[in-house]
Write a protein that holds these residues in place. Structure first.
Motif, PDB file in Angstrom:
ATOM      1  N   GLN A 173      -2.978  -8.657   7.641  1.00  0.00           N
ATOM      2  CA  GLN A 173      -2.027  -8.071   6.701  1.00  0.00           C
ATOM      3  C   GLN A 173      -1.880  -6.571   6.942  1.00  0.00           C
ATOM      4  O   GLN A 173      -0.800  -6.005   6.801  1.00  0.00           O
ATOM      5  CB  GLN A 173      -2.486  -8.321   5.258  1.00  0.00           C
TER       6      GLN A 173
ATOM      7  N   ARG B 259       0.437  -6.016   9.858  1.00  0.00           N
ATOM      8  CA  ARG B 259       1.839  -6.227   9.489  1.00  0.00           C
ATOM      9  C   ARG B 259       2.337  -5.169   8.507  1.00  0.00           C
ATOM     10  O   ARG B 259       3.548  -5.031   8.296  1.00  0.00           O
ATOM     11  CB  ARG B 259       1.999  -7.602   8.834  1.00  0.00           C
TER      12      ARG B 259
ATOM     13  N   GLU C 172       2.068  -5.313   5.278  1.00  0.00           N
ATOM     14  CA  GLU C 172       2.733  -6.052   4.199  1.00  0.00           C
ATOM     15  C   GLU C 172       1.712  -6.447   3.138  1.00  0.00           C
ATOM     16  O   GLU C 172       0.713  -7.110   3.429  1.00  0.00           O
ATOM     17  CB  GLU C 172       3.418  -7.308   4.758  1.00  0.00           C
ATOM     18  N   HIS C 173       1.970  -6.021   1.900  1.00  0.00           N
ATOM     19  CA  HIS C 173       1.134  -6.360   0.743  1.00  0.00           C
ATOM     20  C   HIS C 173      -0.323  -5.950   0.963  1.00  0.00           C
ATOM     21  O   HIS C 173      -1.236  -6.603   0.459  1.00  0.00           O
ATOM     22  CB  HIS C 173       1.212  -7.859   0.432  1.00  0.00           C
TER      23      HIS C 173
ATOM     24  N   VAL D  71      -3.711  -7.091  -1.355  1.00  0.00           N
ATOM     25  CA  VAL D  71      -4.762  -7.879  -0.713  1.00  0.00           C
ATOM     26  C   VAL D  71      -6.098  -7.150  -0.792  1.00  0.00           C
ATOM     27  O   VAL D  71      -7.126  -7.737  -1.148  1.00  0.00           O
ATOM     28  CB  VAL D  71      -4.391  -8.185   0.755  1.00  0.00           C
TER      29      VAL D  71
ATOM     30  N   ASN E 224       5.749 -13.377   7.006  1.00  0.00           N
ATOM     31  CA  ASN E 224       5.042 -13.173   5.757  1.00  0.00           C
ATOM     32  C   ASN E 224       5.674 -14.026   4.672  1.00  0.00           C
ATOM     33  O   ASN E 224       6.866 -13.911   4.409  1.00  0.00           O
ATOM     34  CB  ASN E 224       5.112 -11.693   5.373  1.00  0.00           C
TER      35      ASN E 224
ATOM     36  N   VAL F  31       0.783 -14.590  -0.402  1.00  0.00           N
ATOM     37  CA  VAL F  31      -0.255 -13.835   0.302  1.00  0.00           C
ATOM     38  C   VAL F  31      -1.486 -13.671  -0.579  1.00  0.00           C
ATOM     39  O   VAL F  31      -2.626 -13.839  -0.123  1.00  0.00           O
ATOM     40  CB  VAL F  31       0.290 -12.458   0.741  1.00  0.00           C
TER      41      VAL F  31
END
Length: 216
Positions: A39, A42, A44-45, A49, A115, A121
């Motif tokens: 993650q 990437r 992303e989020h 996380v 994603n 996620v």
């Protein structure tokens, strides 16, 4: 006042013990670490996380310490037995880490997959965190039993140290992923890290065994 000063002087060693124990247990090649690293790669989020994994660890650690403290209560024999078992486990874990340090392995995380979105996620993060049986053995039982043996006034410092290790590690994986990924992909880096983990677990095992023979 003297009691407060005594507790303050003991707080840092207890905090460091919780930090070292949790860090030694969490730093290993595994699905959860690979997921957080992925993650981060990437971008992303990442915050969600990292926060979820760290908070989940903190809750499990606190519940383990409080639950084990309640369970041990006035059972010094049980406390001594758990401390002895914990020392043996830490010694065995340290030996395994030193053995891993002799092998060549690396942690790889792919960047290309799509994603599925924040909710999905976080659901994956929950699965990697809570459906792993080792988390209950390591985080709840082992860390909990060792933390429960600290004086009541210092248990919060132990929990804080252990939780800080999780937050630092997941934050490092998530936000440092771009820089860390090539490093983690090198077997030599993990060999050095496993060697440090092995030595740390050995020292903690010796300290815990000392508490057993000292009768707490």
């Amino acid at each position: 006042m003297p009691l407060l000063l005594a507790n303050a002087s003991l707080a840092l060693p207890v905090f460091v013990q919780g930090l070292a124990l949790s860090f030694g247990l969490i730093v290993a090649i595994g699905a959860q670490n690979a997921f957080v690293l992925c993650q981060g790669l990437r971008r992303e989020h990442v915050g969600g996380v990292v926060l979820f994994c760290a908070v989940a660890d903190g809750v499990l650690i606190a519940s383990g310490v409080l639950g084990m403290a309640h369970a041990l209560g006035d059972r010094p024999g049980l406390a001594r037995g758990l401390a002895l078992a914990g020392a043996v486990f830490l010694a065995a874990y340290g030996v395994q880490a030193l053995r891993r340090a002799r092998r060549t392995q690396g942690l790889h995380a792919a960047e290309g997959a799509a994603n599925p979105g924040r909710a999905a996620v976080l659901a994956q993060a929950a699965a990697f965190t809570l459906l792993n049986p080792h988390v209950y053995l390591d985080t709840v039982l082992l860390v909990g039993s060792i933390g429960a043996q600290q004086p009541a006034a210092l248990r919060g410092w132990f929990v804080a140290g252990a939780s800080a290790a999780s937050l630092c590690w997941f934050g490092l994986l998530g936000y440092g992923a771009r820089w860390l990924a090539p490093w983690f992909a090198r077997p030599r880096a993990w060999q050095v890290l496993d060697a440090l983990v092995g030595l740390t677990m050995g020292v903690l095992a010796v300290l815990l065994m000392g508490r057993v023979f000292a009768g707490f």
